[in-house]
Design an enzyme around this catalytic site. Structure first.
Site, short mmCIF file in Angstrom:
data_model
loop_
_atom_site.label_atom_id
_atom_site.label_comp_id
_atom_site.label_asym_id
_atom_site.label_seq_id
_atom_site.Cartn_x
_atom_site.Cartn_y
_atom_site.Cartn_z
N CYS A 18 -35.24 15.79 3.78
CA CYS A 18 -35.48 15.93 2.13
C CYS A 18 -35.28 14.58 1.25
O CYS A 18 -35.76 14.24 0.14
CB CYS A 18 -34.79 16.93 1.54
SG CYS A 18 -35.32 18.66 2.06
N HIS A 57 -24.54 7.95 4.17
CA HIS A 57 -24.87 8.51 5.60
C HIS A 57 -23.53 9.14 6.06
O HIS A 57 -22.71 8.58 6.41
CB HIS A 57 -25.56 7.76 6.45
CG HIS A 57 -26.48 8.53 7.16
ND1 HIS A 57 -26.23 9.57 8.04
CD2 HIS A 57 -27.94 8.42 7.43
CE1 HIS A 57 -27.22 10.08 8.68
NE2 HIS A 57 -28.27 9.37 8.33
N HIS A 101 -31.49 11.01 -18.26
CA HIS A 101 -32.23 11.79 -17.49
C HIS A 101 -31.63 12.09 -16.19
O HIS A 101 -31.44 10.89 -15.43
CB HIS A 101 -33.74 11.49 -17.57
CG HIS A 101 -34.16 11.33 -19.03
ND1 HIS A 101 -34.47 12.27 -20.05
CD2 HIS A 101 -34.57 10.05 -19.62
CE1 HIS A 101 -35.00 11.59 -20.97
NE2 HIS A 101 -35.04 10.28 -20.78
N HIS A 151 -32.86 16.69 -6.63
CA HIS A 151 -33.86 17.14 -5.75
C HIS A 151 -33.64 18.88 -5.87
O HIS A 151 -32.61 19.59 -5.74
CB HIS A 151 -33.19 16.82 -4.38
CG HIS A 151 -33.74 17.57 -3.28
ND1 HIS A 151 -35.07 17.64 -3.12
CD2 HIS A 151 -33.08 18.42 -2.44
CE1 HIS A 151 -35.42 18.30 -2.13
NE2 HIS A 151 -34.35 18.82 -1.72
N HIS A 160 -39.19 26.32 -9.40
CA HIS A 160 -39.77 27.58 -9.92
C HIS A 160 -41.29 27.24 -9.73
O HIS A 160 -42.06 28.16 -9.22
CB HIS A 160 -39.55 27.69 -11.21
CG HIS A 160 -40.24 29.02 -11.87
ND1 HIS A 160 -41.31 29.16 -12.12
CD2 HIS A 160 -39.70 30.47 -11.66
CE1 HIS A 160 -41.65 30.61 -12.61
NE2 HIS A 160 -40.54 31.13 -12.24
N ASN A 181 -39.28 24.19 -2.94
CA ASN A 181 -38.74 23.05 -2.23
C ASN A 181 -39.87 22.34 -1.47
O ASN A 181 -40.19 22.67 -0.07
CB ASN A 181 -37.63 23.37 -1.34
CG ASN A 181 -36.83 22.23 -0.82
OD1 ASN A 181 -37.46 21.01 -0.59
ND2 ASN A 181 -35.65 22.54 -0.13
#
Length: 456
Positions: A168, A247, A321, A325, A354, A358
């Site tokens: 992702c 990572h 802002h 994710h 919504h 995802n």
């Protein structure tokens, strides 16, 4: 007192030296975003709760408790009734996935978004110097980048990169790759395409930690147009200020918390362990320790250093802002709580989850699109993007808005309805019966018939 004054002076000098070094040696490393376009699938691929129950009823492996778990997860996932699924899954082909279905799904995202970007920017495919495609779950021969190059008849000297397995968080990995290429190649134009192949990866088993992906992941993606050509800066909408990648794959707990595996019955899927949120918090904390000193004002850093035990760092002193994710309700809640964000700050991520679900590496851009559609983005504003992904990875970056943004995008026909007054799943009462312990006497066949009757 003299000691503290000396420390503050030395800290200030170090900060100024760092800033001057970046100013002198950072020239020519500019990365502008000229445009981006998110994918909106067709109405015949909508995957609402009723459609999900029909798909679940086809799974011959599920027992009563499994149906209860699925129903509870679906209605509390944070997803609405307008998300999109792979056409092959809706048509009932989840147990026998075909390569042609995955390629069709990806090409719909590729060519819809790229056609729009090329038309709007007046930049032709032949002008593109760098192409990066990230699709974690599908590796083909020829590569996916080759398919795009062939489709648009791009130049033979284009630099093409095909990223797989990055999860992702792959979108920011791709942009980081582009900005590093920009450091050694001047006046270049790059395309990044971020999406995922869902058609061949619908889990058909009954392991609960692997059933979650069916409830959260949906079809979507985004293409982005980038450049380091300062002559095009008036076309740009965003300027990349900094990027930090973390990572944790060397840690076994982090490495194993989100993994593609086969269950005991041989069904392939994604196992999402209970340690996922803890690992995500650890990865993000480590990442922000590097990122925040680069973007927050000196006064806030000094204040935090001296009041560390009595105060939280205020990220809003350097960021207007927050583009988080939209991986799930728990992810958004945890990130918001750790950074002290308000519901206003979290609204774009909640609404992207919504409306579109995802969408893996494409998710960040639906969040950004929401901000733009709501006319929140003004010239000079800074946007913090936070992505999390298997590995385990936490990648963040900060963009500066280069002009007031008031363009139409994927939200244009629906933005007036957001945020909705209620985000509670409308079927929460309809499927409440499945949680009733008095229903324990029914068989799985009875459950399937009830689900199909409810979805009729």
């Amino acid at each position: 007192m003299a000691f503290l004054t000396t420390i503050m002076v030395l800290f200030t000098i170090s900060y100024i030296c760092l800033w001057l070094t970046k100013l002198v040696f950072g020239r020519g490393e500019t990365c502008y975003m000229i445009d981006y376009e998110c994918y909106k699938a067709t109405k015949d691929t909508k995957l609402d709760t009723e459609q999900c129950t029909k798909i679940a009823s086809r799974n011959k492996n599920l027992g009563i408790e499994d149906y209860r778990f699925l129903a509870k997860t679906m209605v509390s996932s944070g997803l609405g009734e307008e998300t999109y699924g792979p056409k092959s899954i809706i048509l009932g082909e989840e147990e026998h996935p075909k390569l042609v279905d995955s390629l069709s799904e990806l090409e719909s995202v590729f060519y819809d978004t790229l056609d729009r970007i090329f038309a709007r920017s007046k930049i032709s495919p032949s002008q593109v110097d760098i192409l990066v495609v990230n699709v974690s779950l599908l590796s083909t021969v020829p590569s996916l980048t080759a398919r795009i190059i062939n489709h648009y008849n791009m130049r033979s000297d284009i630099k093409a990169f095909n990223l797989i397995g990055m999860g992702c968080s792959a979108s920011l990995v791709a942009i980081d790759l582009v900005q590093h290429l920009f450091k050694t190649q001047k006046k270049k134009i790059a395309i990044v395409v971020s999406t995922e192949a869902m058609s061949a990866h619908w889990y058909c088993g009954r392991e609960r930690s692997m059933m979650l992906s069916n409830c959260l992941f949906r079809v979507g993606g985004c293409s982005m147009l980038l450049t380091n050509d300062r002559a095009r800066k008036n076309q740009a909408i965003l300027k990349l200020k900094c990027m930090v990648r973390t990572h944790l794959a060397s840690d076994d707990e982090a490495y194993n918390c989100c993994m593609q595996v086969e269950d005991d019955e041989g069904y392939e899927g994604f196992r999402l362990n209970k340690t996922l949120t803890k690992v995500a918090a650890r990865a993000l904390t480590k990442n922000l320790r590097v990122l925040l000193p680069k973007v927050l004002p000196l006064r806030e850093i000094i204040r935090y250093v001296f009041l560390k035990s009595r105060s939280k760092i205020n990220v809003k002193t350097g960021i207007e802002h927050f583009c988080i994710h939209p991986g799930g309700r728990a992810v958004i809640d945890d990130v918001g709580a750790s950074l002290g964000l308000s519901e206003y700050d979290l609204e774009p991520a909640r609404m992207a989850l919504h409306r579109f679900g995802n969408t893996s590496s494409g998710g960040l851009w639906y969040v950004l699109g929401y901000m733009e559609a709501k006319k929140r983005l003004k010239k000079g504003d800074r946007i913090l993007m936070i992505s999390l992904g298997a590995g385990f990875k936490s990648n963040t970056c900060v963009w500066e808005v280069t002009r007031d943004l008031d363009r139409t995008n994927v939200w244009k026909d629906i933005i007036e309805n957001y945020p909705p007054k209620k985000t509670i799943n409308p079927y929460i009462a309809k499927y409440a019966w499945i949680h009733d312990k008095d229903m324990d006497f029914v068989t799985t066949d009875d459950i399937k018939m009830m689900l199909l009757g409810s979805a009729a």
